[in-house]
Write an enzyme that holds these catalytic residues in place. Sequence first.
Site, mmCIF file in Angstrom:
data_model
loop_
_atom_site.group_PDB
_atom_site.id
_atom_site.type_symbol
_atom_site.label_atom_id
_atom_site.label_comp_id
_atom_site.label_asym_id
_atom_site.label_seq_id
_atom_site.Cartn_x
_atom_site.Cartn_y
_atom_site.Cartn_z
ATOM 1 N N HIS A 134 67.298 51.294 37.821
ATOM 2 C CA HIS A 134 66.861 50.019 37.259
ATOM 3 C C HIS A 134 68.113 49.172 37.048
ATOM 4 O O HIS A 134 69.085 49.654 36.445
ATOM 5 C CB HIS A 134 66.195 50.214 35.895
ATOM 6 C CG HIS A 134 64.960 51.068 35.909
ATOM 7 N ND1 HIS A 134 63.689 50.541 35.859
ATOM 8 C CD2 HIS A 134 64.802 52.412 35.960
ATOM 9 C CE1 HIS A 134 62.798 51.516 35.859
ATOM 10 N NE2 HIS A 134 63.444 52.669 35.923
ATOM 11 N N ASN A 150 66.127 56.951 35.046
ATOM 12 C CA ASN A 150 65.339 57.947 34.323
ATOM 13 C C ASN A 150 65.060 59.167 35.206
ATOM 14 O O ASN A 150 64.793 59.011 36.404
ATOM 15 C CB ASN A 150 64.006 57.336 33.886
ATOM 16 C CG ASN A 150 64.188 56.136 32.962
ATOM 17 O OD1 ASN A 150 65.049 56.155 32.087
ATOM 18 N ND2 ASN A 150 63.390 55.095 33.147
ATOM 19 N N ILE A 179 57.487 45.625 38.962
ATOM 20 C CA ILE A 179 56.183 44.983 38.747
ATOM 21 C C ILE A 179 55.903 44.742 37.257
ATOM 22 O O ILE A 179 55.112 43.853 36.915
ATOM 23 C CB ILE A 179 55.073 45.863 39.400
ATOM 24 C CG1 ILE A 179 53.864 45.033 39.795
ATOM 25 C CG2 ILE A 179 54.666 47.020 38.518
ATOM 26 C CD1 ILE A 179 52.918 45.761 40.744
ATOM 27 N N HIS A 195 65.390 56.186 41.570
ATOM 28 C CA HIS A 195 65.656 54.748 41.591
ATOM 29 C C HIS A 195 66.565 54.393 40.432
ATOM 30 O O HIS A 195 66.532 55.050 39.388
ATOM 31 C CB HIS A 195 64.355 53.937 41.508
ATOM 32 C CG HIS A 195 63.447 54.360 40.393
ATOM 33 N ND1 HIS A 195 62.620 55.462 40.488
ATOM 34 C CD2 HIS A 195 63.253 53.857 39.156
ATOM 35 C CE1 HIS A 195 61.946 55.598 39.354
ATOM 36 N NE2 HIS A 195 62.322 54.647 38.522
ATOM 37 N N GLY A 239 61.284 60.018 30.784
ATOM 38 C CA GLY A 239 60.656 58.701 30.919
ATOM 39 C C GLY A 239 60.445 58.266 32.351
ATOM 40 O O GLY A 239 60.126 57.102 32.607
ATOM 41 N N GLN A 240 60.617 59.202 33.309
ATOM 42 C CA GLN A 240 60.438 58.830 34.718
ATOM 43 C C GLN A 240 58.957 58.822 35.074
ATOM 44 O O GLN A 240 58.269 59.835 34.924
ATOM 45 C CB GLN A 240 61.192 59.813 35.631
ATOM 46 C CG GLN A 240 61.105 59.429 37.109
ATOM 47 C CD GLN A 240 61.928 60.343 38.009
ATOM 48 O OE1 GLN A 240 62.378 61.416 37.586
ATOM 49 N NE2 GLN A 240 62.131 59.929 39.241
HETATM 50 P P1 5GP Z 1 60.586 54.967 35.906
HETATM 51 O O1 5GP Z 1 59.809 55.013 34.632
HETATM 52 O O2 5GP Z 1 60.061 55.957 36.916
HETATM 53 O O3 5GP Z 1 62.064 55.046 35.700
HETATM 54 O O4 5GP Z 1 60.349 53.516 36.500
HETATM 55 C C1 5GP Z 1 59.363 53.210 37.440
HETATM 56 C C2 5GP Z 1 59.276 51.714 37.516
HETATM 57 O O5 5GP Z 1 58.509 51.361 38.652
HETATM 58 C C3 5GP Z 1 58.584 51.075 36.314
HETATM 59 O O6 5GP Z 1 59.476 50.166 35.666
HETATM 60 C C4 5GP Z 1 57.358 50.376 36.903
HETATM 61 O O7 5GP Z 1 57.077 49.143 36.302
HETATM 62 C C5 5GP Z 1 57.758 50.220 38.357
HETATM 63 N N1 5GP Z 1 56.635 50.217 39.299
HETATM 64 C C6 5GP Z 1 55.597 51.094 39.322
HETATM 65 N N2 5GP Z 1 54.760 50.816 40.343
HETATM 66 C C7 5GP Z 1 55.292 49.742 40.987
HETATM 67 C C8 5GP Z 1 54.884 48.989 42.132
HETATM 68 O O8 5GP Z 1 53.870 49.253 42.788
HETATM 69 N N3 5GP Z 1 55.695 47.949 42.522
HETATM 70 C C9 5GP Z 1 56.826 47.619 41.822
HETATM 71 N N4 5GP Z 1 57.536 46.577 42.270
HETATM 72 N N5 5GP Z 1 57.241 48.314 40.731
HETATM 73 C C10 5GP Z 1 56.492 49.360 40.330
#
Ligand code: 5GP
Length: 149
Positions: free
Chosen positions: A102, A87, A32, A100, A93-94
Amino acid sequence: MNNDCLFCAIAAGTIPSVKVYETDAVLAFLDISPVEKGHTLVISKRAHSETILDTPPDIASELLAAAKTVAAGMMAAGFGGVNLVQNNFKDGGQAVPHIHFHVIPRAKDRHGPLVWASGSNPYADDAERNVYAERIRAGIEAAQAPLPS
Ligand code: 5GP
């Protein structure tokens, strides 16, 4: 799966997402707040775990295989490169505690190390988001197609 988890809800389809690749085991959908346009997340539909440490090896293997499929599709779609990022924990940074990967496509003119800045490359509108999703979907299909005999 976990009722309080955002990505479990996305995996189940109760929260919508822009999907680029899906099997019985995994879902890949657009982030998003993209770091680069086409920024895709890969999650498991089979199990909830938080980080790489509590993720069973078979689930981790499925996630990595799906990330590879998406990366191959991005290259088939004409991007110049791909970054994989995963992450773990707040200090890593998670932000979303459901494991997941990226998968971040890099345009041909964007050489060099990835600059991690969430939301730094937003889509102009839904139409542009859909163009990127369709480009990646088509690339995945092309990369999976059997070679002509
Ligand atoms: P993290 O920081 O946990 O590695 O990455 C989480 C990712 O999830 C972030 O890049 C953030 O933009 C994405 N994200 C968070 N909420 C949503 C959502 O509701 N929908 C989508 N498609 N991505 C999301």
